[in-house]
Design a protein around this motif. Structure first.
Motif: not given
Length: 89
Positions: A39-61
């Motif tokens: 992520a642009f904040c520097g956080a790194v995730f495995g592809r199986d750790e994320l729910e991919l979204l088509g838009e921002i839904r919820g609190m943004p980082c």
């Protein structure tokens, strides 16, 4: 150089709901999703750790929002979703 963006947040149950913020991620070239996403904040995730979204839904980082590139004037007038890399505020 243009940058394609997408949004993702950690899957339910992996962290507390208050930590499931929406991160902004740089879309990799091609159609294949890599094993790790940064992520642009520097956080790194495995592809199986994320729910991919088509838009921002919820609190943004907030850090992702600060670090996300901004559109160049030519692109923002044309309504293009692609952004210039290296033009964060």
């Amino acid at each position: 150089m243009t940058v394609r963006l997408f949004f993702g947040r950690q899957l339910p149950g992996t962290v507390g709901e208050s930590r499931r913020v929406v991160h902004v991620l740089k879309a990799p070239p091609g159609d294949e999703i890599p094993k790790q996403l940064a992520a642009f904040c520097g956080a790194v995730f495995g592809r199986d750790e994320l729910e991919l979204l088509g838009e921002i839904r919820g609190m943004p980082c907030e850090q992702c929002l600060r670090e996300t590139p901004t559109p160049t004037p030519e692109l923002s007038e044309g309504g293009s979703p692609e952004l210039e890399e290296g033009t964060s505020p």
